[in-house]
Enzyme design. Structure first.
Site, PDB file in Angstrom:
ATOM      1  N   LYS A 121      30.710  33.193  38.024  1.00 42.15           N
ATOM      2  CA  LYS A 121      31.047  33.769  39.333  1.00 42.15           C
ATOM      3  C   LYS A 121      29.963  34.766  39.712  1.00 42.15           C
ATOM      4  O   LYS A 121      29.703  35.700  38.955  1.00 42.15           O
ATOM      5  CB  LYS A 121      32.403  34.479  39.241  1.00 42.15           C
ATOM      6  CG  LYS A 121      32.813  35.260  40.487  1.00 42.15           C
ATOM      7  CD  LYS A 121      34.226  35.809  40.340  1.00 42.15           C
ATOM      8  CE  LYS A 121      34.714  36.510  41.592  1.00 42.15           C
ATOM      9  NZ  LYS A 121      34.205  37.865  41.750  1.00 42.15           N
ATOM     10  N   HIS A 171      30.994  38.775  45.485  1.00 40.17           N
ATOM     11  CA  HIS A 171      31.911  39.822  45.033  1.00 40.17           C
ATOM     12  C   HIS A 171      32.543  40.523  46.247  1.00 40.17           C
ATOM     13  O   HIS A 171      32.854  41.713  46.221  1.00 40.17           O
ATOM     14  CB  HIS A 171      31.144  40.826  44.160  1.00 40.17           C
ATOM     15  CG  HIS A 171      31.931  41.426  43.040  1.00 40.17           C
ATOM     16  ND1 HIS A 171      31.608  41.237  41.712  1.00 40.17           N
ATOM     17  CD2 HIS A 171      33.022  42.225  43.032  1.00 40.17           C
ATOM     18  CE1 HIS A 171      32.461  41.909  40.951  1.00 40.17           C
ATOM     19  NE2 HIS A 171      33.343  42.513  41.731  1.00 40.17           N
ATOM     20  N   TYR A 230      34.194  39.962  32.175  1.00 40.14           N
ATOM     21  CA  TYR A 230      32.885  40.608  32.127  1.00 40.14           C
ATOM     22  C   TYR A 230      32.438  40.526  30.681  1.00 40.14           C
ATOM     23  O   TYR A 230      33.068  41.154  29.813  1.00 40.14           O
ATOM     24  CB  TYR A 230      32.976  42.075  32.556  1.00 40.14           C
ATOM     25  CG  TYR A 230      33.171  42.289  34.034  1.00 40.14           C
ATOM     26  CD1 TYR A 230      32.146  42.042  34.933  1.00 40.14           C
ATOM     27  CD2 TYR A 230      34.388  42.750  34.534  1.00 40.14           C
ATOM     28  CE1 TYR A 230      32.326  42.243  36.295  1.00 40.14           C
ATOM     29  CE2 TYR A 230      34.575  42.952  35.892  1.00 40.14           C
ATOM     30  CZ  TYR A 230      33.534  42.696  36.769  1.00 40.14           C
ATOM     31  OH  TYR A 230      33.715  42.896  38.123  1.00 40.14           O
ATOM     32  N   SER A 245      42.149  39.074  36.750  1.00 36.00           N
ATOM     33  CA  SER A 245      41.010  39.955  36.489  1.00 36.00           C
ATOM     34  C   SER A 245      41.113  40.544  35.095  1.00 36.00           C
ATOM     35  O   SER A 245      42.188  40.938  34.647  1.00 36.00           O
ATOM     36  CB  SER A 245      40.985  41.091  37.518  1.00 36.00           C
ATOM     37  OG  SER A 245      40.086  42.098  37.122  1.00 36.00           O
ATOM     38  N   THR A 270      31.917  36.738  35.362  1.00 31.41           N
ATOM     39  CA  THR A 270      31.282  37.400  36.503  1.00 31.41           C
ATOM     40  C   THR A 270      29.902  37.888  36.089  1.00 31.41           C
ATOM     41  O   THR A 270      29.764  38.700  35.180  1.00 31.41           O
ATOM     42  CB  THR A 270      32.162  38.573  36.989  1.00 31.41           C
ATOM     43  OG1 THR A 270      33.450  38.052  37.317  1.00 31.41           O
ATOM     44  CG2 THR A 270      31.563  39.246  38.209  1.00 31.41           C
TER      45      THR A 270
HETATM   46  C1  LIG Z   1      39.880  45.380  45.183  1.00 33.20           C
HETATM   47  C2  LIG Z   1      38.975  44.330  44.597  1.00 33.20           C
HETATM   48  C3  LIG Z   1      38.839  44.238  43.229  1.00 33.20           C
HETATM   49  C4  LIG Z   1      38.022  43.263  42.673  1.00 33.20           C
HETATM   50  N1  LIG Z   1      37.962  43.156  41.314  1.00 33.20           N
HETATM   51  C5  LIG Z   1      37.215  42.168  40.773  1.00 33.20           C
HETATM   52  C6  LIG Z   1      37.181  42.002  39.370  1.00 33.20           C
HETATM   53  O1  LIG Z   1      37.847  42.717  38.622  1.00 33.20           O
HETATM   54  N2  LIG Z   1      36.398  41.009  38.866  1.00 33.20           N
HETATM   55  C7  LIG Z   1      35.655  40.195  39.685  1.00 33.20           C
HETATM   56  O2  LIG Z   1      34.954  39.315  39.184  1.00 33.20           O
HETATM   57  N3  LIG Z   1      35.698  40.313  41.020  1.00 33.20           N
HETATM   58  C8  LIG Z   1      36.455  41.267  41.573  1.00 33.20           C
HETATM   59  N4  LIG Z   1      36.515  41.378  42.941  1.00 33.20           N
HETATM   60  C9  LIG Z   1      35.821  40.376  43.789  1.00 33.20           C
HETATM   61  C10 LIG Z   1      36.746  39.190  44.109  1.00 33.20           C
HETATM   62  O3  LIG Z   1      36.932  38.384  42.971  1.00 33.20           O
HETATM   63  C11 LIG Z   1      36.186  38.275  45.190  1.00 33.20           C
HETATM   64  O4  LIG Z   1      34.897  37.846  44.840  1.00 33.20           O
HETATM   65  C12 LIG Z   1      36.135  38.893  46.584  1.00 33.20           C
HETATM   66  O5  LIG Z   1      37.204  39.777  46.790  1.00 33.20           O
HETATM   67  C13 LIG Z   1      36.175  37.786  47.610  1.00 33.20           C
HETATM   68  O6  LIG Z   1      36.064  38.261  48.894  1.00 33.20           O
HETATM   69  P1  LIG Z   1      37.326  38.533  49.866  1.00 33.20           P
HETATM   70  O7  LIG Z   1      37.956  39.811  49.384  1.00 33.20           O
HETATM   71  O8  LIG Z   1      36.647  38.684  51.183  1.00 33.20           O
HETATM   72  O9  LIG Z   1      38.251  37.354  49.789  1.00 33.20           O
HETATM   73  C14 LIG Z   1      37.302  42.367  43.508  1.00 33.20           C
HETATM   74  C15 LIG Z   1      37.457  42.469  44.898  1.00 33.20           C
HETATM   75  C16 LIG Z   1      38.281  43.436  45.450  1.00 33.20           C
HETATM   76  C17 LIG Z   1      38.435  43.483  46.942  1.00 33.20           C
HETATM   77  O1  LIG Z   2      36.231  46.589  42.072  1.00 35.34           O
HETATM   78  C1  LIG Z   2      35.589  45.583  41.754  1.00 35.34           C
HETATM   79  O2  LIG Z   2      35.056  44.842  42.625  1.00 35.34           O
HETATM   80  C2  LIG Z   2      35.429  45.194  40.362  1.00 35.34           C
HETATM   81  O3  LIG Z   2      34.867  44.168  40.148  1.00 35.34           O
HETATM   82  C3  LIG Z   2      35.913  45.999  39.223  1.00 35.34           C
HETATM   83  C4  LIG Z   2      35.180  46.031  38.051  1.00 35.34           C
HETATM   84  C5  LIG Z   2      35.623  46.799  36.986  1.00 35.34           C
HETATM   85  C6  LIG Z   2      36.782  47.504  37.060  1.00 35.34           C
HETATM   86  C7  LIG Z   2      37.512  47.445  38.214  1.00 35.34           C
HETATM   87  C8  LIG Z   2      37.092  46.688  39.291  1.00 35.34           C
END
Ligand SMILES: Cc1cc2nc3c(=O)[nH]c(=O)nc-3n(C[C@H](O)[C@H](O)[C@H](O)COP(=O)(O)O)c2cc1C
Ligand SMILES: O=C(O)C(=O)c1ccccc1
Length: 366
Positions: free
Chosen positions: A234, A258, A140, A109, A166
């Site tokens: 994504k 997401h 991003y 990430s 994303t």
């Molecule tokens: C705690 C958390 C943080 C996430 N942070 C990001 C992120 O920084 N960038 C992003 O594109 N997606 C982020 N996501 C989405 C994940 O990439 C992913 O699409 C999603 O968690 C998939 O679903 P699942 O948790 O049911 O496997 C985040 C998801 C969670 C749960």
């Molecule tokens: O928490 C998230 O799902 C996420 O995508 C995110 C975006 C920016 C900073 C931290 C988390």
């Protein structure tokens, strides 16, 4: 924690919930608004059944996939999740080592709490001697293109092999658990290290990550001109946007909502997959994430046309329960379940997973 006594991703979640500060648990488990989509992702898999073939299996089942020139030992990748140091001291270093040990691809990430260069170094140090681990970078796009350029340079220098952009976050989703818990920032001592000193003396504050509703397909064209790396999108959900993305020359699509954290009430990704497959028509590889918790979920997604799936929360639960070993165990559990399911489906490998193995079903998994 005796990790060997945990046998399912859900058990890892239960242990993580016991161990974590409830504010952090809510941040991770939660989604936007009513969390309709969070539940839909899980239910979507539950509403599909598998119809196995018989008398045509194999004792050797190769689960490996090659994506943009990199081999992964299984079609289960680590979706990008932010802030791993919230749940374990080593943070993303632990995740990278787990990915390298399991020989799968980690999508780091942009909002990681360890800088991508250090994450890559940890993966290399943990990988078997003859093996180069694969890291992709989630981006991003920043409306300030100099910031984006600097981020791409950091990811490229670290050796990342693809950029995963994303595009579902024109504004940040509203996780109301975070509002209630007043969780808006990382605790002292943690930062978004990829943003630190990006162009000046920025501290790596979460708020440095701009979400912009003004990004357009022009930015994707710009990005493709400014990197040699494959660009995946994504968070495209509308099949028409999938067609447009392919026309703009993207190398792949990660069908993702997401994890239900952006627009609430969008469909489960597994329910959108057939339409996506049709829209893309095999022109680029399709990956999927959202709600994958079982080997059967992986088989359903692959049978319906995904080349690989991503897991988000399961990895964070693994990290919370047992750091690097916990995340490794989660990956190995999923691998074993996948292999077992492939065998029970009468499949010799991933190529035998075809859409006719999937049928609608009544009832849900939980
Ligand atoms: C705690 C958390 C943080 C996430 N942070 C990001 C992120 O920084 N960038 C992003 O594109 N997606 C982020 N996501 C989405 C994940 O990439 C992913 O699409 C999603 O968690 C998939 O679903 P699942 O948790 O049911 O496997 C985040 C998801 C969670 C749960
Ligand atoms: O928490 C998230 O799902 C996420 O995508 C995110 C975006 C920016 C900073 C931290 C988390």
């Amino acid at each position: 924690m005796d990790l060997d006594s945990l046998f399912t991703v859900d058990e890892f979640e239960a242990v993580a919930q016991r161990k974590l500060d409830p504010v952090y648990y809510d941040y991770i488990a939660g989604g936007s608004r009513d969390e309709v989509t969070v539940r839909a992702n899980l239910d979507g898999f539950g509403r599909l059944s598998l119809l196995p073939r018989v008398l045509r299996g194999s004792a050797q089942r190769d689960l490996a996939v090659t994506l943009f020139g990199a081999r992964s030992s299984m079609p289960i990748l680590i979706s990008p999740t932010a802030f791993h140091r919230l749940v374990c001291t080593e943070g993303e270093l632990a995740t990278a080592r787990a990915a390298a040990r399991a020989d799968t691809i980690m999508i780091a990430s942009m909002a990681s709490t360890v800088a991508v260069g250090e994450v890559a170094a940890a993966a290399r140090a943990a990988a078997p001697a003859d093996h180069e681990p694969t890291l992709w970078f989630q981006l991003y796009l920043q409306p300030d293109l100099d910031d984006t350029t600097a981020l791409i340079a950091r990811a490229t220098k670290a050796g990342c092999k693809a950029l995963v952009v994303t595009v579902d976050s024109p504004v940040l989703g509203a996780n109301e658990r975070n509002h209630r818990n007043r969780f808006h920032d990382l605790p002292p001592g943690m930062a978004c290290e990829n943003l630190r000193n990006l162009r000046g003396d920025e501290p790596g504050n979460v708020r440095q990550i701009a979400m912009s509703p003004e990004l357009s397909w022009d930015h994707i064209d710009w990005l493709r001109e400014h990197t040699e790396l494959p660009v995946l999108l994504k968070g495209v959900l509308h099949p028409e946007d999938a067609r447009i993305a392919v026309d703009h020359g993207v190398s792949g699509l990660l069908l993702s909502n997401h994890g239900g954290r952006q627009l609430d009430t969008v469909p489960a990704t597994i329910d959108l997959l057939p339409e996506f497959v049709e829209a893309v028509g095999g022109r680029v590889p399709l990956l999927l994430d959202g709600g994958v918790r079982r080997g059967t979920d992986v088989v359903k997604a692959l049978a319906l046309g995904a080349v690989a799936v991503g897991v988000g929360r399961p990895i964070v639960w693994g990290l919370a329960a047992g750091g690097e070993d916990g995340a490794t165990r989660v990956l190995e559990l999923l691998r074993d379940e996948l292999d077992h399911t492939v065998a029970l489906c009468g499949a010799r490998g991933l190529a035998d997973l075809t859409p006719d193995l999937v049928r609608p079903a009544a009832g849900s998994r939980r």
